[in-house]
Design a protein around this motif. Structure first.
Motif, mmCIF file in Angstrom:
data_model
loop_
_atom_site.group_PDB
_atom_site.id
_atom_site.type_symbol
_atom_site.label_atom_id
_atom_site.label_comp_id
_atom_site.label_asym_id
_atom_site.label_seq_id
_atom_site.Cartn_x
_atom_site.Cartn_y
_atom_site.Cartn_z
ATOM 1 N N TYR A 115 -3.442 2.254 14.535
ATOM 2 C CA TYR A 115 -2.452 2.218 13.459
ATOM 3 C C TYR A 115 -1.034 2.391 13.996
ATOM 4 C CZ TYR A 115 -3.588 6.953 14.638
ATOM 5 O OH TYR A 115 -3.864 8.072 15.378
ATOM 6 N N ASP A 224 -4.760 12.784 12.842
ATOM 7 C CA ASP A 224 -4.547 11.488 12.174
ATOM 8 C C ASP A 224 -5.784 11.027 11.393
ATOM 9 O OD1 ASP A 224 -2.014 11.633 13.131
ATOM 10 O OD2 ASP A 224 -2.202 10.026 14.590
ATOM 11 N N ILE A 269 -3.674 11.075 8.426
ATOM 12 C CA ILE A 269 -3.268 9.835 7.750
ATOM 13 C C ILE A 269 -4.301 9.550 6.658
ATOM 14 C CG2 ILE A 269 -2.788 7.375 7.989
ATOM 15 C CD1 ILE A 269 -2.107 7.875 10.935
ATOM 16 N N MET A 272 -7.410 5.542 5.690
ATOM 17 C CA MET A 272 -7.954 4.745 6.798
ATOM 18 C C MET A 272 -9.465 4.585 6.669
ATOM 19 S SD MET A 272 -5.627 5.311 10.136
ATOM 20 C CE MET A 272 -6.282 6.884 10.728
ATOM 21 N N PHE A 298 -1.266 5.892 4.891
ATOM 22 C CA PHE A 298 -1.450 4.760 5.808
ATOM 23 C C PHE A 298 -0.564 3.587 5.391
ATOM 24 C CE2 PHE A 298 -3.307 0.608 6.693
ATOM 25 C CZ PHE A 298 -3.239 0.634 8.074
ATOM 26 N N THR A 312 -2.327 2.257 1.718
ATOM 27 C CA THR A 312 -3.130 3.073 0.799
ATOM 28 C C THR A 312 -2.657 2.860 -0.639
ATOM 29 O OG1 THR A 312 -3.217 4.689 2.571
ATOM 30 C CG2 THR A 312 -3.925 5.443 0.392
ATOM 31 N N ASP A 387 6.414 6.059 5.868
ATOM 32 C CA ASP A 387 5.082 5.598 5.467
ATOM 33 C C ASP A 387 5.104 4.672 4.243
ATOM 34 O OD1 ASP A 387 5.566 7.532 3.516
ATOM 35 O OD2 ASP A 387 3.781 8.731 3.943
#
Ligand code: SF4
Length: 419
Positions: A115, A224, A269, A272, A298, A312, A387
């Motif tokens: 990522y 993460d 994160i 994912m 994410f 997301t 983000d």
């Protein structure tokens, strides 16, 4: 008179109208392409060997200078604007409160996290100092010049915290120590405390101890991934990357003992492929250990191995943000919350009027990270638009206003009922 009574719709209800979360099966990274031998390990930059002259603003149309930590560090665009070495304005933000100093080398980070814009697989495409990371460019600046500016500003500095961001490189441990020493020689860590964003793969317990003895305030580990399976798929064997879940936890537990309660934490994160329950169980575990979680939504970073995947969905992100805030700062436990068969939050474990107050206060939706000088639950590390784009903010780098809160309520699928 009107009052607002939030009423959560069942996630299953709106799942019927479209995917409202990023499931594991969908979030498969691309495989990294092989790098030609001649372009490995920063060979292009080292062969050109251009002498750096002051600040370097990423520009892949010119030859990238040969810059190395500890003489050089990179910093976010927001930090460079705040420091006054780069022109620009940020949407609805005067400045950032955290100065992130990212270690830099022509060889770059030797890991390959799927990522991440800094990952090794980009060697052929772009020199390390030119790579985008959390959606922005990272100018390279001489460390001494950076320290001069912050020291000159003293207590009037806009920065509430400095963070040394390590990468996976053989010099990273020693250079983090040098940067910390140089900083604390000139700047009182009581005025601007220092956080370490560590790289557990190259570290031992003694390294954690040294950073603590030298005056670092908070130590964080970027897990993460919320589960071992996602960790392995996005930052371990799945993408020819050296990290392991077990090693990350070993260093996290060292930090817990050495730095102590409230002085360690983990980055996570969201989106994912984990369930909301997975991530909130991890948040609870960190709180039970005495630490904090710092959350990222994410976003498909351009050039990364996950840039073809969806960001997301905002309702998944808002539910997790809200639940995480309740666990981290309001003493609510994950066991009090309710979840559906796919692990999505259906109840936050507190009465609706209390939940409405927390939503209305807006702090739960601000960027999470190490605290600054405003209050414990407001992060110095505000990462403006790290983000999400400003048009659809995930982590608010400022206090959300009434309009923002209205949008957040709609994203949470809570309705405002007027009596
Ligand atoms: S170790 Fe950190 S900087 Fe390196 S590729 Fe992974 S996430 Fe990016």
């Amino acid at each position: 008179m009107s009052c607002h009574r939030p009423e959560a719709a069942s996630p299953a209800q709106h799942a019927a109208s479209g995917l409202d979360h990023n499931p594991f099966a969908r979030m498969q990274p691309r495989a990294p392409a092989p790098t030609p031998q001649a372009l490995k390990n920063g060979a292009r930059v080292k062969a050109n060997d251009v002498l750096p002259q002051g600040v370097y603003l990423p520009n892949y149309n010119v030859l990238t200078p040969h810059m190395r930590s500890p003489e050089y560090v990179q910093m976010s665009t927001a930090a460079a604007i705040t420091l006054g070495i780069m022109k620009g304005r940020m949407y609805r933000c005067e400045c950032t409160r955290c100065l992130n100093l990212l270690l830099t080398y022509p060889e770059g980070c030797r890991a390959n996290c799927a990522y991440c814009g800094l990952a090794r697989h980009r060697e052929a495409e772009r020199d390390y100092a030119d790579r985008n990371f959390i959606r922005v460019d990272w100018p390279a600046v001489p460390l001494d010049a950076t320290i001069d500016i912050v020291a000159r500003d003293g207590a009037a500095s806009p920065f509430h915290r400095m963070c040394i961001s390590m990468i996976t490189h053989p010099r990273s441990d020693a250079d983090a120590v040098t940067v910390l020493k140089k900083w604390t020689d000139r700047i009182d860590p009581g005025t601007i405390p220092v956080s370490i964003l560590s790289n557990p793969t190259t570290m031992a317990r003694a390294d954690v101890k040294r950073l603590h003895e030298l005056g670092a305030d908070i130590f964080t580990v970027a897990l993460d991934a919320a589960t071992p399976g996602i960790f392995d798929r996005t930052r371990g064997k799945g993408v020819q990357s050296p990290h392991s879940w077990a090693k990350y936890w070993e260093i996290l537990m060292d930090a817990r003992e050495i730095f102590g309660p409230q002085k360690f934490g983990a980055h996570i994160i969201v989106g994912m492929g984990e369930t909301e329950h997975d991530v909130l169980a991890l948040v609870q575990k960190l709180v039970d250990l005495g630490g904090h979680s710092h959350m990222f939504c994410f976003f498909p970073e351009r050039g990364s191995l996950m840039d073809h995947l969806p960001a997301t969905p905002r309702d998944q992100w808002r539910r997790v943000q809200l639940a995480r805030y309740l666990i981290d700062y309001r003493g609510v436990r994950v066991e009090q919350m309710s979840f559906d068969g796919e692990g999505r939050v259906t109840g936050f474990g507190i009465p609706q009027n209390e939940l409405d107050d927390v939503i209305g206060a807006g702090i739960a939706f601000r960027t999470s990270g190490c605290p600054g000088k405003f209050r414990e639950d407001v992060s110095a590390c505000d990462r403006p638009y790290g983000d999400s784009p400003p048009s659809n903010i995930a982590s608010f780098p400022f206090q959300p206003n009434r309009r923002d809160i209205g949008k957040i309520r709609r994203q949470l699928r809570v309705v405002e009922r007027k009596n």
